[in-house]
Motif scaffolding. Sequence first.
Motif, short mmCIF file in Angstrom:
data_model
loop_
_atom_site.label_atom_id
_atom_site.label_comp_id
_atom_site.label_asym_id
_atom_site.label_seq_id
_atom_site.Cartn_x
_atom_site.Cartn_y
_atom_site.Cartn_z
N VAL A 176 0.87 -1.18 0.00
CA VAL A 176 0.00 0.00 0.00
C VAL A 176 0.91 1.23 0.00
N ILE A 177 0.71 2.09 -0.97
CA ILE A 177 1.58 3.28 -1.08
C ILE A 177 0.97 4.43 -0.27
N VAL A 178 1.78 4.98 0.64
CA VAL A 178 1.34 6.09 1.49
C VAL A 178 2.44 7.15 1.52
N SER A 179 2.02 8.42 1.49
CA SER A 179 2.99 9.52 1.58
C SER A 179 3.58 9.59 2.99
N ARG A 180 4.87 9.93 3.07
CA ARG A 180 5.52 10.09 4.39
C ARG A 180 4.89 11.22 5.19
N GLY A 181 4.20 12.12 4.53
CA GLY A 181 3.54 13.22 5.25
C GLY A 181 2.20 12.80 5.85
N GLU A 182 1.80 11.55 5.59
CA GLU A 182 0.47 11.12 6.06
C GLU A 182 0.52 9.89 6.97
N LEU A 183 1.72 9.61 7.49
CA LEU A 183 1.83 8.45 8.40
C LEU A 183 1.44 8.92 9.80
N VAL A 184 0.16 9.19 9.98
CA VAL A 184 -0.29 9.95 11.15
C VAL A 184 -0.61 9.05 12.34
N GLU A 185 -0.62 9.71 13.49
CA GLU A 185 -1.12 9.09 14.72
C GLU A 185 -2.30 9.93 15.18
N ILE A 186 -3.43 9.26 15.43
CA ILE A 186 -4.62 9.97 15.90
C ILE A 186 -4.91 9.49 17.32
N GLY A 187 -4.85 10.39 18.27
CA GLY A 187 -5.25 10.04 19.63
C GLY A 187 -4.53 8.84 20.23
N GLY A 188 -3.25 8.69 19.88
CA GLY A 188 -2.44 7.72 20.61
C GLY A 188 -2.48 6.30 20.09
#
Length: 468
Positions: A176-188
């Motif tokens: 799965v291709i994901v941008s490095r700017g979108e490897l997010v953490e939401i609420g822990g």
Amino acid sequence: MQKKATPTNLDASILPSIDDVLSHEAVVALVAEFGRERILAFARAVIGSKRAELLSGELAPPDKESLYSDVICELGEIGAAERMNGVRRVINATGVVIHTNLGRAPLSQRAIEAINDAAGYSTIEYDLRAGSRGVRGAGLVNLIKLLTGAEDALAVNNCAAAALFVLSVFAAGREVIVSRGELVEIGGDFRIPDILNRSGAILREVGTTNRTHIKDYENAVCERTAMILKVHPSNFRIKGFTKTPTTAELSSLARKHKLIFFEDAGSGALVDLEPAGLSGEPVIGDVISSGADLVGFSGDKLLGGPQSGLIAGRRDLVERLRRDPFYRALRLDKIITVALEATLEQYARGDVKESIPALRSLLVNREEITERARRFVEKLERAAVRLRVSLVDGRSAVGGGAGPDVPLETTLIALTHPDLSDIEIEQHLRKAPIPIISRIENGQVLIDLRTVARKDESEILDALTKLQ
Ligand SMILES: *Cc1c(COP(=O)(O)O)cnc(C)c1O
């Protein structure tokens, strides 16, 4: 060596018996509230610890009467603590509209009524016309289709489940291709790399933190690729020298290479919230019309409904999800189904800016909050409290990992007290019959009426009036 205490050190007759304790009227009330077995266990524990304290000499032998009243008093405290354990209604005076700790979106009146109606038996999976088994949540699917323009849709327990579900069905064992700017953490505990890993998919990072180009995605496509994933950076913004391809660009790249394009929109919005300054949230209908194959979004963030995760998109893909055994494990309960359905019906009717409390709180104008705050302060002053009260300019927050940089101007009621600290005032409010959750800033307790229903203002006034 520690000397072992023996019962001979203690005149056990000064300890109250269980029967003595249970016959006290305060304890009778506790038994009625919590049940005999629970209170019995607490009473035994309290008497046991008193016995231990007396034996060890930690507690000087008091007279029988005061020991008895100590035990009753401790049981009362245990009762008070127990009452705070379950989920209780609170008044949110924090000004954080989608407050995850306080249950995110407050439900609309219609949704609450729908929950009430469906709490007993209902047609959750029954076709009234045919008098036989029906399709679970069929009404919900039609509403999501109507409101997003998608070919098909389904709902699961939350947006995290939606992402895990989509990734595991369509990308397990593949990239799965994901941008490095979108490897997010939401609420822990929602982290894109972890969710991907758990789904069995392989993360293929592309681009940089601030800039990712369509070419970066294209260069990463290979025979192992299953999907392109775009994740909304819900709770943060990267500003300055930035770039990310649009949903439309990514959709057409996915189509060209016969990949699935999935967008995790996080909160998302069903209507354009530009008037609230929330232009940064993707409108789900736009995501679909820009060509996304699937989009996932939360039911209890800006949508303003119950906790749920909605998936909308291509008919063939949604149908595969629906037939997957995983769906059975993630399907919505009847209470959530009807609350979500009632919420979406309000969108279909078009009156959401008034009827959905979360949207009303976000879109209310500043003057209205100021006017309410002014009248609140007048009432408080008439009650002749010793509190020092003033109005100050401040900010509310969208919360729920949405619109982190949206400036929601508000007017706050600031409280201080000649004898009490900010922490003591905050605690007093939190321990009110209906707990009131406020915030503390610069030594003041702040109340933001943006998130307080009008009918709840009197509860806050009562609690503050008691603070003499
Ligand atoms: C909030 C959020 C989630 C998780 O949603 P829940 O409904 O809380 O499970 C997932 N992805 C994004 C981008 C989010 O903002």
